[in-house]
Every structure is written in C-alpha cells, then in structure tokens.
Design a protein around this motif. Structure first.
Motif, PDB file in Angstrom:
ATOM      1  N   GLN A 191      47.318  36.464  31.230  1.00 53.74           N
ATOM      2  CA  GLN A 191      46.053  37.403  31.103  1.00 53.74           C
ATOM      3  C   GLN A 191      45.259  36.770  30.087  1.00 53.74           C
ATOM      4  N   THR A 192      45.807  35.838  29.211  1.00 44.53           N
ATOM      5  CA  THR A 192      45.134  35.283  28.099  1.00 44.53           C
ATOM      6  C   THR A 192      44.319  34.162  28.834  1.00 44.53           C
ATOM      7  N   ALA A 193      44.945  33.517  29.855  1.00 47.12           N
ATOM      8  CA  ALA A 193      44.222  32.291  30.488  1.00 47.12           C
ATOM      9  C   ALA A 193      43.141  32.892  31.497  1.00 47.12           C
ATOM     10  N   ALA A 194      43.349  33.844  31.825  1.00 45.17           N
ATOM     11  CA  ALA A 194      42.538  34.313  33.155  1.00 45.17           C
ATOM     12  C   ALA A 194      41.009  34.347  32.901  1.00 45.17           C
ATOM     13  N   PRO A 195      40.348  34.692  31.762  1.00 45.43           N
ATOM     14  CA  PRO A 195      39.053  34.668  31.701  1.00 45.43           C
ATOM     15  C   PRO A 195      38.337  33.236  31.760  1.00 45.43           C
ATOM     16  N   THR A 199      39.043  34.674  36.472  1.00 46.26           N
ATOM     17  CA  THR A 199      40.204  35.502  37.448  1.00 46.26           C
ATOM     18  C   THR A 199      40.306  36.754  36.533  1.00 46.26           C
ATOM     19  N   GLU A 200      40.690  37.846  37.210  1.00 45.33           N
ATOM     20  CA  GLU A 200      41.045  39.200  36.451  1.00 45.33           C
ATOM     21  C   GLU A 200      42.593  39.304  36.875  1.00 45.33           C
ATOM     22  N   ALA A 201      43.286  39.421  35.933  1.00 44.14           N
ATOM     23  CA  ALA A 201      44.788  39.623  35.940  1.00 44.14           C
ATOM     24  C   ALA A 201      45.270  40.934  35.928  1.00 44.14           C
TER      25      ALA A 201
END
Length: 333
Positions: A191-195, A199-201
């Motif tokens: 989730q931290t890496a997604a933005p 990408t939306e997790a």
C-alpha cells in the motif's frame, strides 16, 4: 511430476525403512533414540509440503542422523486448518520430543503457545517477533528459533514486478491472511508503494475458499486489475483455487514462491523455502547436541528465486519484457 515421484520415493526410503532397523542396530549407537516432531502447515498430499519435508530429512541424513536407527520422526499435517494446528501442536508436545520443527506462522505460533520448554525450530515465518514466537531475531530469548520467510520490503517488489510485466495494471488485489501480523505487514508495504507506481491496492482476506472466490470475481469486473498473492499458510493451501481464478478472469498475478508457478501461476519472486528446510536440519542437529534455541539467532533467507511461466503469460496475452526474462532464475515453457 517425475521430481514429485522421486521425492515420494526418497521419503519412503527414509521414513518407511525405520521399522526395518533391528533393535540390536539401535543399541549399537550407545545412545537413546532421539525424537523429532514435525508440524507442517500443508496437507499430507501437498507436493510443496512433501518437498520441504524431503529436504529436511535429507539435511538430517547428511549430518549423520538416520531415521529409525538413532532418530524417530513424528509428523502432523495441518492442511491449513486452525483447529487442527492447535490440536496437533498439543499432540506433538505430549510426545515429549527432543525438538519440534514447524512450518508456517500458524504452526510456530501454536507451538510456542503450547509449550515454553520443548525446543522449536520454525521455518517460513515472516514476522516471528510480531507473531510472538521470539523476543528478537538476534536474541530469540525463549524455546524457539528458526528461519524467516521474507522481509516486508519484498512485498513492495511484488507490486513493481506486477507493473513491469503488466504495465496497464491500475488496481491490485492483495490476497493476505489478516489474522497474522505478516499479512498486515505485507499489505502495508504494498500500500505504501502503490501511489508512486500509479496503482490502487485493495486487501482481500483468505479465510476460506468462498471468500476468496467472491472477492476475486467482484474485483475482476473492473478492467486493468492484477493480483498479488502474499506469503502465508492459507494462500499456499488455497493456491489451486487462486491460480484457477486468476486464469479464468485473465488477471496477471505475482506470487511469493516458486511452487505457485509450477502449478500454473504467472510469476513469482521469493525465497527458496525448500532450501530453508534443508538449512533447518542444521539447527535441529545443534539442539540435539545440546545447544539451546535462545542462543541460536533467527536467520533470514539466503536464496531468492524469480520464476516465470511463459505458457501462462501467453494465455493471458502478455509479452514478458526481455528485462524480466534476463533476470529470471527459471523459465517454465
């Protein structure tokens, strides 16, 4: 298939031959028969579980231990069932073994909740501190030590790999076991890496097959989605269903270990857990010779594997980038 058959033959040789050892042969050792319990998180017919057990037994054999002559093995397979995990943990402890090998976070947690005296060597535990299995990796502090299956930073790499192999991915369903700290930690890293990866997790719990199917079917209704299957006993247990659903709904998926890809998954990056069980034999050996788990630091993985199934990629209509193929340790065609 051939390698699976060979593993079964190897296990039969080690375990099945125990009864053939005469009492006199055992007496020649000059020492009592040592007893090792094994609490495995897979089902008894699981090829991955059999491979891990075979590697452990082979490791013991290389260290001079012979099943039936100077060591007895008591095995319990939990099949990912929480009630069975607790029941079999109690059964093994009641047998008063010299040491117990456990595979997976639920098994390791159940054992330390059952006994604080019987030595435990765990494998495939992502967060042994968060799970309450040890005090710290360098100083375990209790009756357990072993091998972690991954570091949380690895989970972010799964999302990077998903974007690399399927660049149009804008949404990632993250299959995780929310009942263990590792499930929460792996999702948090993704989730931290997604933005930064556009990408939306979205978390998907894996408590049972019905929940998994409902979530994936609903997720697949919107385009440009992909799956990340985190490491846990439950995702391993439900891997056939997860792989089937990913194929049916044309979802590119990144997995945590090689056995998913052998069974038809798309791509994985993760530790070699079979090798980890071979290494665990050395810790069991040291405990049998008098060392204490509290004095043996928890070890991290030493070998990671990037494996790609090109047949699955073709079925999904994906062209695997040459940059990914060049890094692959194994390509299944």
């Amino acid at each position: 298939m051939a390698s699976h058959i060979e593993r079964r033959k190897f296990l039969a040789t080690l375990l099945g031959g125990a009864a053939a050892w005469p009492v006199a042969a055992r007496a020649q050792q000059g020492e009592r028969m040592r007893r090792i319990g094994v609490l495995a998180g897979q089902a008894a017919n699981d090829s991955n579980g059999q491979a891990r057990l075979a590697a452990f037994l082979q490791g013991l054999q290389e260290l001079g231990w012979s099943v039936g002559r100077d060591v007895q093995i008591d095995i319990r397979w939990t099949g990912g069932n929480a009630d069975d995990t607790r029941k079999y943990a109690a059964e093994l402890v009641a047998l008063a073994p010299d040491v117990i090998l456990s595979s997976g976070t639920p098994a390791g947690t159940a054992l330390v909740q059952t006994t604080r005296t019987v030595p435990i060597v765990f494998t495939s535990v992502a967060d042994p501190v968060g799970a309450g299995v040890v005090d710290s990796p360098s100083r375990p502090g209790g009756n357990a030590t072993g091998f972690i299956s991954l570091e949380y930073g690895l989970a972010a790499k799964w999302l990077e790999l998903l974007k690399e192999i399927a660049p149009r991915t804008a949404r990632a369903a993250v299959l995780r076991d929310s009942a263990i700290t590792a499930g929460i930690g792996q999702f948090a890293a993704i989730q931290t890496a997604a933005p930064s990866l556009g990408t939306e997790a979205t978390p998907v719990n894996v408590r049972d097959a019905a929940e998994i199917e409902r979530a994936i079917v609903a997720f697949a209704r919107t385009p440009n989605g992909g799956l990340i299957v985190t490491g846990s006993s439950l995702t391993t247990f439900h891997r056939d269903l997860i792989i089937t659903l990913a194929a049916r709904h044309k979802l590119p998926a990144v997995y945590s270990n090689r056995f998913f890809i052998v069974d038809g998954g798309l791509i994985c990056y993760g530790p070699d857990l079979v090798d980890q069980h071979r290494r665990a034999a050395a810790y069991v050996d040291r405990i049998l010779k008098g060392e204490k788990p509290a004095d043996l630091p928890v070890q991290a993985p030493t070998t990671y594997e990037l494996v790609i199934n090109l047949k699955t990629a073709k079925a999904l209509g994906l062209d695997v980038p040459t940059s990914v193929l060049a890094r692959a340790d194994e390509v299944i065609e």
